[in-house]
Design an enzyme around this catalytic site. Sequence first.
Site, mmCIF file in Angstrom:
data_model
loop_
_atom_site.group_PDB
_atom_site.id
_atom_site.type_symbol
_atom_site.label_atom_id
_atom_site.label_comp_id
_atom_site.label_asym_id
_atom_site.label_seq_id
_atom_site.Cartn_x
_atom_site.Cartn_y
_atom_site.Cartn_z
ATOM 1 N N GLY A 43 0.777 -1.241 0.000
ATOM 2 C CA GLY A 43 0.000 0.000 0.000
ATOM 3 C C GLY A 43 0.806 1.288 0.000
ATOM 4 O O GLY A 43 0.351 2.308 -0.505
ATOM 5 N N GLU A 98 3.341 4.238 6.040
ATOM 6 C CA GLU A 98 2.128 3.454 5.772
ATOM 7 C C GLU A 98 1.143 4.260 4.940
ATOM 8 O O GLU A 98 1.133 5.492 4.997
ATOM 9 C CB GLU A 98 1.448 3.106 7.110
ATOM 10 C CG GLU A 98 1.785 1.742 7.645
ATOM 11 C CD GLU A 98 1.110 0.595 6.893
ATOM 12 O OE1 GLU A 98 0.728 0.771 5.724
ATOM 13 O OE2 GLU A 98 0.981 -0.480 7.488
ATOM 14 N N ASP A 99 0.306 3.562 4.219
ATOM 15 C CA ASP A 99 -0.766 4.250 3.499
ATOM 16 C C ASP A 99 -1.941 4.548 4.414
ATOM 17 O O ASP A 99 -2.542 5.608 4.330
ATOM 18 C CB ASP A 99 -1.220 3.429 2.268
ATOM 19 C CG ASP A 99 -1.589 1.996 2.630
ATOM 20 O OD1 ASP A 99 -1.135 1.500 3.678
ATOM 21 O OD2 ASP A 99 -2.336 1.370 1.865
ATOM 22 N N ASP A 102 -5.532 1.934 10.381
ATOM 23 C CA ASP A 102 -6.948 1.593 10.536
ATOM 24 C C ASP A 102 -7.159 1.050 11.953
ATOM 25 O O ASP A 102 -7.200 1.828 12.910
ATOM 26 C CB ASP A 102 -7.266 0.559 9.435
ATOM 27 C CG ASP A 102 -8.740 0.330 9.210
ATOM 28 O OD1 ASP A 102 -9.475 0.226 10.196
ATOM 29 O OD2 ASP A 102 -9.169 0.235 8.053
ATOM 30 N N LYS A 130 -7.662 6.474 10.252
ATOM 31 C CA LYS A 130 -9.081 6.211 10.539
ATOM 32 C C LYS A 130 -9.223 5.957 12.029
ATOM 33 O O LYS A 130 -9.370 4.806 12.463
ATOM 34 C CB LYS A 130 -9.504 4.928 9.802
ATOM 35 C CG LYS A 130 -10.356 5.109 8.573
ATOM 36 C CD LYS A 130 -10.868 3.723 8.151
ATOM 37 C CE LYS A 130 -11.248 3.705 6.701
ATOM 38 N NZ LYS A 130 -11.640 2.345 6.260
ATOM 39 N N PHE A 151 -14.880 2.600 2.837
ATOM 40 C CA PHE A 151 -13.855 1.789 2.179
ATOM 41 C C PHE A 151 -13.156 2.611 1.113
ATOM 42 O O PHE A 151 -13.717 2.893 0.066
ATOM 43 C CB PHE A 151 -14.433 0.497 1.605
ATOM 44 C CG PHE A 151 -13.354 -0.505 1.386
ATOM 45 C CD1 PHE A 151 -12.820 -0.711 0.125
ATOM 46 C CD2 PHE A 151 -12.812 -1.197 2.459
ATOM 47 C CE1 PHE A 151 -11.766 -1.607 -0.070
ATOM 48 C CE2 PHE A 151 -11.771 -2.096 2.282
ATOM 49 C CZ PHE A 151 -11.241 -2.296 1.013
ATOM 50 N N VAL A 152 -11.916 3.014 1.422
ATOM 51 C CA VAL A 152 -11.188 3.912 0.520
ATOM 52 C C VAL A 152 -10.162 3.155 -0.306
ATOM 53 O O VAL A 152 -9.515 2.223 0.178
ATOM 54 C CB VAL A 152 -10.512 5.069 1.301
ATOM 55 C CG1 VAL A 152 -11.559 6.031 1.826
ATOM 56 C CG2 VAL A 152 -9.639 4.558 2.428
ATOM 57 N N ASP A 158 -5.797 -0.654 -2.004
ATOM 58 C CA ASP A 158 -6.500 -1.598 -2.889
ATOM 59 C C ASP A 158 -7.825 -2.089 -2.341
ATOM 60 O O ASP A 158 -8.121 -1.961 -1.149
ATOM 61 C CB ASP A 158 -5.616 -2.826 -3.114
ATOM 62 C CG ASP A 158 -5.582 -3.742 -1.876
ATOM 63 O OD1 ASP A 158 -5.345 -3.232 -0.762
ATOM 64 O OD2 ASP A 158 -5.825 -4.958 -2.026
ATOM 65 N N ARG A 164 -5.209 0.215 -6.952
ATOM 66 C CA ARG A 164 -4.030 0.895 -6.403
ATOM 67 C C ARG A 164 -3.542 1.996 -7.347
ATOM 68 O O ARG A 164 -2.898 2.941 -6.926
ATOM 69 C CB ARG A 164 -2.880 -0.107 -6.195
ATOM 70 C CG ARG A 164 -3.140 -1.174 -5.135
ATOM 71 C CD ARG A 164 -1.833 -1.889 -4.799
ATOM 72 N NE ARG A 164 -2.011 -3.178 -4.168
ATOM 73 C CZ ARG A 164 -2.138 -3.362 -2.849
ATOM 74 N NH1 ARG A 164 -2.125 -2.337 -2.029
ATOM 75 N NH2 ARG A 164 -2.273 -4.580 -2.355
HETATM 76 C C1 PRP Z 1 -3.321 -2.343 4.874
HETATM 77 C C2 PRP Z 1 -2.473 -1.092 5.075
HETATM 78 C C3 PRP Z 1 -1.878 -1.308 6.426
HETATM 79 C C4 PRP Z 1 -2.957 -2.087 7.156
HETATM 80 C C5 PRP Z 1 -3.696 -1.139 8.037
HETATM 81 O O1 PRP Z 1 -2.479 -3.346 4.403
HETATM 82 O O2 PRP Z 1 -1.484 -0.960 4.082
HETATM 83 O O3 PRP Z 1 -0.695 -2.060 6.364
HETATM 84 O O4 PRP Z 1 -3.817 -2.639 6.167
HETATM 85 O O5 PRP Z 1 -4.693 -1.807 8.745
HETATM 86 P P1 PRP Z 1 -4.718 -1.965 10.321
HETATM 87 O O6 PRP Z 1 -4.404 -0.648 10.931
HETATM 88 O O7 PRP Z 1 -6.166 -2.381 10.560
HETATM 89 O O8 PRP Z 1 -3.781 -3.037 10.713
HETATM 90 P P2 PRP Z 1 -2.961 -4.682 3.689
HETATM 91 O O9 PRP Z 1 -2.786 -5.824 4.630
HETATM 92 O O10 PRP Z 1 -4.304 -4.452 3.076
HETATM 93 O O11 PRP Z 1 -1.880 -4.906 2.565
HETATM 94 P P3 PRP Z 1 -1.423 -3.963 1.361
HETATM 95 O O12 PRP Z 1 -0.545 -2.874 1.938
HETATM 96 O O13 PRP Z 1 -0.656 -4.894 0.477
HETATM 97 O O14 PRP Z 1 -2.653 -3.403 0.688
#
Ligand code: PRP
Length: 179
Positions: A43, A98-99, A102, A130, A151-152, A158, A164
Amino acid sequence: MRQDIERILFTEEQLKGRIAELGAQITADYRDRNPIFVGVLKGCFVFMADLLRCVDVYCTMDFMSVSSYGDGVTSTGAVKITKDLSRDIAGRHVIIVEDILDSGITLSYLKKYLSVRNPASISIVTLLDKPSRRRADISADYSGFEVEDAFVVGYGLDYAEEYRNLPYIGILKSEVYSK
Ligand code: PRP
């Protein structure tokens, strides 16, 4: 692809402006500290590329792959490291990129995982935050935008590995993921 977006939350211009501010803040805070930026794949890749071009300090970068979500929309709560750092971080000032922050489960796990390697410091920069969804006790040191509980996707984020490559951040139409 773009017809699946309900509403644009942050345009390319808004992202660019805010990321320039974050880059300037990090530049001021990390002068002479030679930080290492640790991107959390996948991400982070778009945000990290833009952020680092707004950071004007000597620095290095590395990547980790951490997977906490399957193809669904909510976290399974399980964190799996699928790619670790390639170099030692002892004595280094680490900035995790991080992106989205959450539930916080991923970053809270990662921060603990890296802290046993004796870095000089660890901070977190996230593009999106968030806070309404937080389950772990963690916050970002630098945060681009706070977002509602929708859901963004886009700009690295993604849904089932797609979207993405959208140049903006948008809210995905619910019919896309409730199919
Ligand atoms: C997403 C995002 C963070 C995580 C955040 O990754 O990039 O790493 O979820 O969520 P949290 O705060 O609830 O732990 P994902 O596992 O979707 O993988 P990606 O980066 O490959 O999209």
